[in-house]
Design a protein around this motif. Structure first.
Motif, PDB file in Angstrom:
ATOM      1  N   UNK A  85       0.839  -1.200   0.000  1.00  0.00           N
ATOM      2  CA  UNK A  85       0.000   0.000   0.000  1.00  0.00           C
ATOM      3  C   UNK A  85       0.875   1.252   0.000  1.00  0.00           C
ATOM      4  N   UNK A  86       1.924   1.234   0.799  1.00  0.00           N
ATOM      5  CA  UNK A  86       2.865   2.352   0.838  1.00  0.00           C
ATOM      6  C   UNK A  86       3.543   2.529  -0.519  1.00  0.00           C
ATOM      7  N   UNK A  87       3.957   1.412  -1.101  1.00  0.00           N
ATOM      8  CA  UNK A  87       4.609   1.466  -2.410  1.00  0.00           C
ATOM      9  C   UNK A  87       3.681   1.959  -3.503  1.00  0.00           C
ATOM     10  N   UNK A  88       2.401   1.595  -3.406  1.00  0.00           N
ATOM     11  CA  UNK A  88       1.435   2.044  -4.416  1.00  0.00           C
ATOM     12  C   UNK A  88       1.340   3.566  -4.433  1.00  0.00           C
ATOM     13  N   UNK A  89       1.543   4.178  -3.287  1.00  0.00           N
ATOM     14  CA  UNK A  89       1.525   5.639  -3.229  1.00  0.00           C
ATOM     15  C   UNK A  89       2.718   6.267  -3.928  1.00  0.00           C
ATOM     16  N   UNK A  90       3.777   5.479  -4.127  1.00  0.00           N
ATOM     17  CA  UNK A  90       4.972   6.002  -4.799  1.00  0.00           C
ATOM     18  C   UNK A  90       4.869   5.877  -6.316  1.00  0.00           C
ATOM     19  N   UNK A  91       3.868   5.148  -6.797  1.00  0.00           N
ATOM     20  CA  UNK A  91       3.716   4.919  -8.229  1.00  0.00           C
ATOM     21  C   UNK A  91       2.713   5.922  -8.792  1.00  0.00           C
ATOM     22  N   UNK A  92       3.075   6.558  -9.872  1.00  0.00           N
ATOM     23  CA  UNK A  92       2.151   7.471 -10.542  1.00  0.00           C
ATOM     24  C   UNK A  92       2.441   7.473 -12.038  1.00  0.00           C
ATOM     25  N   UNK A  99       3.606   6.070 -19.429  1.00  0.00           N
ATOM     26  CA  UNK A  99       4.209   5.074 -18.560  1.00  0.00           C
ATOM     27  C   UNK A  99       4.046   5.439 -17.105  1.00  0.00           C
ATOM     28  N   UNK A 100       4.506   4.543 -16.274  1.00  0.00           N
ATOM     29  CA  UNK A 100       4.417   4.737 -14.829  1.00  0.00           C
ATOM     30  C   UNK A 100       5.785   5.053 -14.270  1.00  0.00           C
ATOM     31  N   UNK A 101       5.798   5.857 -13.248  1.00  0.00           N
ATOM     32  CA  UNK A 101       7.029   6.179 -12.528  1.00  0.00           C
ATOM     33  C   UNK A 101       6.878   5.687 -11.101  1.00  0.00           C
ATOM     34  N   UNK A 102       7.977   5.368 -10.481  1.00  0.00           N
ATOM     35  CA  UNK A 102       7.951   4.948  -9.091  1.00  0.00           C
ATOM     36  C   UNK A 102       7.907   3.442  -8.888  1.00  0.00           C
ATOM     37  N   UNK A 103       7.930   2.676  -9.973  1.00  0.00           N
ATOM     38  CA  UNK A 103       7.852   1.223  -9.830  1.00  0.00           C
ATOM     39  C   UNK A 103       9.071   0.661  -9.094  1.00  0.00           C
ATOM     40  N   UNK A 104      10.249   1.149  -9.425  1.00  0.00           N
ATOM     41  CA  UNK A 104      11.451   0.658  -8.750  1.00  0.00           C
ATOM     42  C   UNK A 104      11.459   1.087  -7.292  1.00  0.00           C
ATOM     43  N   UNK A 105      10.972   2.273  -7.014  1.00  0.00           N
ATOM     44  CA  UNK A 105      10.872   2.722  -5.627  1.00  0.00           C
ATOM     45  C   UNK A 105       9.943   1.815  -4.838  1.00  0.00           C
ATOM     46  N   UNK A 106       8.779   1.507  -5.402  1.00  0.00           N
ATOM     47  CA  UNK A 106       7.823   0.622  -4.726  1.00  0.00           C
ATOM     48  C   UNK A 106       8.406  -0.772  -4.536  1.00  0.00           C
ATOM     49  N   UNK A 107       9.067  -1.291  -5.560  1.00  0.00           N
ATOM     50  CA  UNK A 107       9.678  -2.616  -5.456  1.00  0.00           C
ATOM     51  C   UNK A 107      10.807  -2.616  -4.434  1.00  0.00           C
ATOM     52  N   UNK A 108      11.547  -1.512  -4.369  1.00  0.00           N
ATOM     53  CA  UNK A 108      12.623  -1.395  -3.380  1.00  0.00           C
ATOM     54  C   UNK A 108      12.095  -1.391  -1.951  1.00  0.00           C
ATOM     55  N   UNK A 109      10.964  -0.742  -1.742  1.00  0.00           N
ATOM     56  CA  UNK A 109      10.359  -0.742  -0.408  1.00  0.00           C
ATOM     57  C   UNK A 109       9.899  -2.151  -0.017  1.00  0.00           C
ATOM     58  N   UNK A 110       9.318  -2.862  -0.970  1.00  0.00           N
ATOM     59  CA  UNK A 110       8.886  -4.225  -0.697  1.00  0.00           C
ATOM     60  C   UNK A 110      10.086  -5.130  -0.431  1.00  0.00           C
ATOM     61  N   UNK A 111      11.150  -4.956  -1.213  1.00  0.00           N
ATOM     62  CA  UNK A 111      12.374  -5.731  -1.000  1.00  0.00           C
ATOM     63  C   UNK A 111      12.966  -5.441   0.382  1.00  0.00           C
ATOM     64  N   UNK A 112      12.955  -4.181   0.771  1.00  0.00           N
ATOM     65  CA  UNK A 112      13.472  -3.794   2.077  1.00  0.00           C
ATOM     66  C   UNK A 112      12.652  -4.414   3.195  1.00  0.00           C
ATOM     67  N   UNK A 113      11.341  -4.492   3.012  1.00  0.00           N
ATOM     68  CA  UNK A 113      10.502  -5.158   4.007  1.00  0.00           C
ATOM     69  C   UNK A 113      10.875  -6.633   4.110  1.00  0.00           C
ATOM     70  N   UNK A 114      11.168  -7.260   2.989  1.00  0.00           N
ATOM     71  CA  UNK A 114      11.605  -8.654   3.009  1.00  0.00           C
ATOM     72  C   UNK A 114      12.890  -8.839   3.790  1.00  0.00           C
ATOM     73  N   UNK A 115      13.816  -7.922   3.615  1.00  0.00           N
ATOM     74  CA  UNK A 115      15.062  -7.959   4.385  1.00  0.00           C
ATOM     75  C   UNK A 115      14.753  -7.799   5.869  1.00  0.00           C
ATOM     76  N   UNK A 116      13.849  -6.893   6.188  1.00  0.00           N
ATOM     77  CA  UNK A 116      13.460  -6.693   7.585  1.00  0.00           C
ATOM     78  C   UNK A 116      12.834  -7.933   8.188  1.00  0.00           C
TER      79      UNK A 116
END
Length: 162
Positions: A85-92, A99-116
């Protein structure tokens, strides 16, 4: 006093998440992305904290009430949903609809959560390996496909999301 030492041991997972999430956030910060060091640290440490808390609840209360079901997988699902949900807010979408921007940012947040989550489960080798893979993906693969580094904005300007 025993509780203090147990909680201090649990802090290891949060500290590992802090360091590893910080590395991912630092890479994003260097590329001047909207979700940088602080955001990635907060996501990674929060994910680790939720897992540590769930694991502690399961260990502490599972014997007291056999009719109550504890579900660590449900906590993992909640972490993924919350960060998504947080990552979806980064995509626009851009204004031209190209095209869409923010996809890598959203994926990075999800990846970081996985590390956590991995750190919260005290799977430090897995968390470190995943972090290195993410850094390679964000850094070297980004250069390989020709992603430009962005200059730091002048004071008062906002960095763009990717």
């Amino acid at each position: 006093m025993e509780t203090f030492w147990m909680e201090l041991r649990l802090m290891q997972g949060l500290l590992a998440a802090f360091v590893l999430s910080g590395l991912i956030g630092w890479e994003r910060e260097q590329r001047n992305r909207s979700a940088g060091l602080r955001t990635h640290i907060l996501v990674g440490v929060s994910a680790a904290l939720f897992v540590v808390l769930a694991d502690t609840l399961i260990l502490r209360f599972s014997d007291d009430a056999p009719q109550v079901r504890f579900d660590l997988v449900g906590v993992l699902g909640a972490v993924v949903s919350g960060v998504s949900f947080l990552g979806a807010g980064a995509i626009f979408s851009d204004r031209r609809g190209e095209g869409a921007k923010g996809l890598t940012t959203a994926a990075g947040l999800l990846a970081t959560a996985g590390v956590g989550v991995a750190c919260g489960l005290h799977l430090y080798v897995l968390a470190t390996g995943a972090t290195l893979l993410f850094l390679f993906t964000l850094g070297w693969l980004g250069r390989l496909v020709g992603e430009p580094l962005r200059k730091r904005p002048a004071s008062g300007d906002q960095p763009e999301a990717e």
